[in-house]
Design a protein around this motif. Structure first.
Motif, PDB file in Angstrom:
ATOM      1  N   PRO A  45       0.824  -1.208   0.000  1.00 28.35           N
ATOM      2  CA  PRO A  45       0.000   0.000   0.000  1.00 28.35           C
ATOM      3  C   PRO A  45       0.862   1.265   0.000  1.00 28.35           C
ATOM      4  O   PRO A  45       2.006   1.250   0.453  1.00 28.35           O
ATOM      5  CB  PRO A  45      -0.804  -0.120   1.295  1.00 28.35           C
ATOM      6  CG  PRO A  45       0.014  -0.997   2.174  1.00 28.35           C
ATOM      7  CD  PRO A  45       0.816  -1.904   1.283  1.00 28.35           C
ATOM      8  N   THR A  46       0.324   2.347  -0.517  1.00 25.38           N
ATOM      9  CA  THR A  46       1.041   3.613  -0.519  1.00 25.38           C
ATOM     10  C   THR A  46       1.078   4.182   0.893  1.00 25.38           C
ATOM     11  O   THR A  46       0.034   4.359   1.522  1.00 25.38           O
ATOM     12  CB  THR A  46       0.350   4.630  -1.453  1.00 25.38           C
ATOM     13  OG1 THR A  46       0.293   4.078  -2.764  1.00 25.38           O
ATOM     14  CG2 THR A  46       1.095   5.942  -1.484  1.00 25.38           C
ATOM     15  N   PRO A  47       2.268   4.462   1.443  1.00 20.87           N
ATOM     16  CA  PRO A  47       2.345   5.034   2.792  1.00 20.87           C
ATOM     17  C   PRO A  47       1.748   6.439   2.825  1.00 20.87           C
ATOM     18  O   PRO A  47       1.756   7.156   1.812  1.00 20.87           O
ATOM     19  CB  PRO A  47       3.851   5.080   3.075  1.00 20.87           C
ATOM     20  CG  PRO A  47       4.474   4.152   2.097  1.00 20.87           C
ATOM     21  CD  PRO A  47       3.599   4.197   0.883  1.00 20.87           C
ATOM     22  N   SER A  48       1.246   6.833   3.975  1.00 15.18           N
ATOM     23  CA  SER A  48       0.795   8.210   4.165  1.00 15.18           C
ATOM     24  C   SER A  48       1.459   8.762   5.405  1.00 15.18           C
ATOM     25  O   SER A  48       1.661   8.056   6.399  1.00 15.18           O
ATOM     26  CB  SER A  48      -0.728   8.294   4.264  1.00 15.18           C
ATOM     27  OG  SER A  48      -1.192   7.581   5.393  1.00 15.18           O
ATOM     28  N   LEU A  49       1.813  10.049   5.347  1.00 17.27           N
ATOM     29  CA  LEU A  49       2.533  10.720   6.428  1.00 17.27           C
ATOM     30  C   LEU A  49       1.801  11.991   6.797  1.00 17.27           C
ATOM     31  O   LEU A  49       1.345  12.732   5.927  1.00 17.27           O
ATOM     32  CB  LEU A  49       3.960  11.051   5.972  1.00 17.27           C
ATOM     33  CG  LEU A  49       4.826  11.856   6.952  1.00 17.27           C
ATOM     34  CD1 LEU A  49       5.239  10.993   8.136  1.00 17.27           C
ATOM     35  CD2 LEU A  49       6.061  12.404   6.239  1.00 17.27           C
ATOM     36  N   SER A  50       1.672  12.235   8.100  1.00 19.47           N
ATOM     37  CA  SER A  50       1.153  13.506   8.583  1.00 19.47           C
ATOM     38  C   SER A  50       2.059  13.990   9.701  1.00 19.47           C
ATOM     39  O   SER A  50       2.721  13.191  10.376  1.00 19.47           O
ATOM     40  CB  SER A  50      -0.291  13.371   9.070  1.00 19.47           C
ATOM     41  OG  SER A  50      -0.370  12.439  10.132  1.00 19.47           O
ATOM     42  N   THR A  51       2.107  15.301   9.885  1.00 20.77           N
ATOM     43  CA  THR A  51       3.031  15.869  10.875  1.00 20.77           C
ATOM     44  C   THR A  51       2.320  16.846  11.786  1.00 20.77           C
ATOM     45  O   THR A  51       1.294  17.432  11.429  1.00 20.77           O
ATOM     46  CB  THR A  51       4.199  16.594  10.174  1.00 20.77           C
ATOM     47  OG1 THR A  51       3.664  17.662   9.366  1.00 20.77           O
ATOM     48  CG2 THR A  51       5.001  15.645   9.302  1.00 20.77           C
ATOM     49  N   GLY A  52       2.907  16.995  12.972  1.00 18.28           N
ATOM     50  CA  GLY A  52       2.407  17.969  13.932  1.00 18.28           C
ATOM     51  C   GLY A  52       1.185  17.498  14.684  1.00 18.28           C
ATOM     52  O   GLY A  52       0.585  16.468  14.385  1.00 18.28           O
ATOM     53  N   GLU A  53       0.816  18.288  15.669  1.00  8.83           N
ATOM     54  CA  GLU A  53      -0.313  17.949  16.522  1.00  8.83           C
ATOM     55  C   GLU A  53      -1.622  17.898  15.736  1.00  8.83           C
ATOM     56  O   GLU A  53      -2.513  17.111  16.033  1.00  8.83           O
ATOM     57  CB  GLU A  53      -0.413  19.002  17.638  1.00  8.83           C
ATOM     58  CG  GLU A  53      -1.372  18.635  18.745  1.00  8.83           C
ATOM     59  CD  GLU A  53      -1.299  19.636  19.879  1.00  8.83           C
ATOM     60  OE1 GLU A  53      -2.372  20.132  20.262  1.00  8.83           O
ATOM     61  OE2 GLU A  53      -0.198  19.930  20.359  1.00  8.83           O
ATOM     62  N   ARG A  54      -1.712  18.719  14.682  1.00  7.22           N
ATOM     63  CA  ARG A  54      -2.942  18.770  13.891  1.00  7.22           C
ATOM     64  C   ARG A  54      -2.966  17.731  12.780  1.00  7.22           C
ATOM     65  O   ARG A  54      -3.947  17.608  12.057  1.00  7.22           O
ATOM     66  CB  ARG A  54      -3.123  20.169  13.311  1.00  7.22           C
ATOM     67  CG  ARG A  54      -3.313  21.226  14.384  1.00  7.22           C
ATOM     68  CD  ARG A  54      -3.484  22.600  13.783  1.00  7.22           C
ATOM     69  NE  ARG A  54      -4.636  22.633  12.894  1.00  7.22           N
ATOM     70  CZ  ARG A  54      -4.816  23.541  11.959  1.00  7.22           C
ATOM     71  NH1 ARG A  54      -3.919  24.480  11.776  1.00  7.22           N
ATOM     72  NH2 ARG A  54      -5.879  23.525  11.194  1.00  7.22           N
ATOM     73  N   GLY A  55      -1.883  16.985  12.604  1.00 14.04           N
ATOM     74  CA  GLY A  55      -1.863  15.928  11.594  1.00 14.04           C
ATOM     75  C   GLY A  55      -1.947  16.446  10.174  1.00 14.04           C
ATOM     76  O   GLY A  55      -2.770  15.991   9.381  1.00 14.04           O
ATOM     77  N   VAL A  56      -1.076  17.412   9.846  1.00 16.96           N
ATOM     78  CA  VAL A  56      -1.083  17.988   8.503  1.00 16.96           C
ATOM     79  C   VAL A  56      -0.542  16.949   7.515  1.00 16.96           C
ATOM     80  O   VAL A  56       0.580  16.461   7.673  1.00 16.96           O
ATOM     81  CB  VAL A  56      -0.217  19.265   8.450  1.00 16.96           C
ATOM     82  CG1 VAL A  56      -0.174  19.834   7.042  1.00 16.96           C
ATOM     83  CG2 VAL A  56      -0.739  20.295   9.446  1.00 16.96           C
ATOM     84  N   PRO A  57      -1.326  16.594   6.471  1.00 16.21           N
ATOM     85  CA  PRO A  57      -0.857  15.572   5.524  1.00 16.21           C
ATOM     86  C   PRO A  57       0.332  16.070   4.707  1.00 16.21           C
ATOM     87  O   PRO A  57       0.384  17.238   4.315  1.00 16.21           O
ATOM     88  CB  PRO A  57      -2.056  15.311   4.626  1.00 16.21           C
ATOM     89  CG  PRO A  57      -3.166  16.162   5.107  1.00 16.21           C
ATOM     90  CD  PRO A  57      -2.662  17.074   6.168  1.00 16.21           C
TER      91      PRO A  57
END
Length: 202
Positions: A45-57
């Motif tokens: 599957p294609t990985p997905s990444l989010s960052t920060g407390e707000r989960g910015v994609p």
């Protein structure tokens, strides 16, 4: 490990790169087939990444110049391994608080120390990512195996058209809710996504 395909998945390196899109980060995965079946490369599957407390994609990097992504090259026989790399349009500083998901596997935490030399990790080898490391591999609450008598989820796997239908053969892995996704967005155990009433009602 992916319970669907029996693939043990480790993050072995996270490093910054400069691309024509700006700063980026490359994540290296080591895949090992611990099942008795051949793993078909298209099932990664294609990985997905989010960052920060707000989960910015984070946007994934697609660049032939940088060789990204480096997908699973060929099917993986039982006991064999592959190295896979994916790049994202984020800075290394953003990786101190990040969430990375690949199918049903989710890592959360500080990714900036993965791959660094460490005297305590056995002569400079990359630290193993486990629940006791700075990056935590977890299973989402919706990922428990359902009983054989559980009815199929109700919803859509494509564009919503008409009334939601029973999705025979689909098993909910976890719900992907706001703020990153629309209410009802669902990750299934086969690596696909859709919309279900069960996730919309949470």
């Amino acid at each position: 490990m992916s319970e669907t395909y029996g693939i043990a998945t480790r993050i072995t390196d996270v490093f910054p790169i400069d691309t024509r899109y700006g700063p980026g980060v490359v994540i290296t995965f080591d895949l090992r087939n611990e099942s008795d079946e051949i793993f078909q490369d298209y099932n990664w599957p294609t990985p997905s990444l989010s960052t920060g407390e707000r989960g910015v994609p984070a946007e994934q990097i697609f660049s032939g110049e940088d060789g990204l992504p480096q997908p699973v090259s060929g099917n993986i026989p039982p006991g064999a391994s592959r190295v896979v790399r994916h790049g994202f349009e984020v800075s290394m500083e953003d990786m101190t608080d990040a969430t990375l998901s690949v199918g049903s596997i989710i890592w959360r935490g500080d990714f900036t120390t993965v791959g660094e030399s460490s005297e305590t990790s056995g002569g400079g080898q990359a630290p193993v990512v486990t629940t006791s490391a700075t990056v935590e591999q977890t299973r989402s609450r919706g990922s428990q195996s359902p009983s054989a008598s559980s009815p199929p989820p109700v919803g859509f796997t494509g564009a919503p058209n008409g009334d939601p239908q029973p999705l025979v053969g689909k098993v909910i892995d976890y719900c992907m809710g706001p703020p990153m996704y629309q209410p009802g967005t669902t990750q299934f155990t086969d690596g696909t996504t859709g919309w279900t009433q069960e996730c919309a009602g949470q």
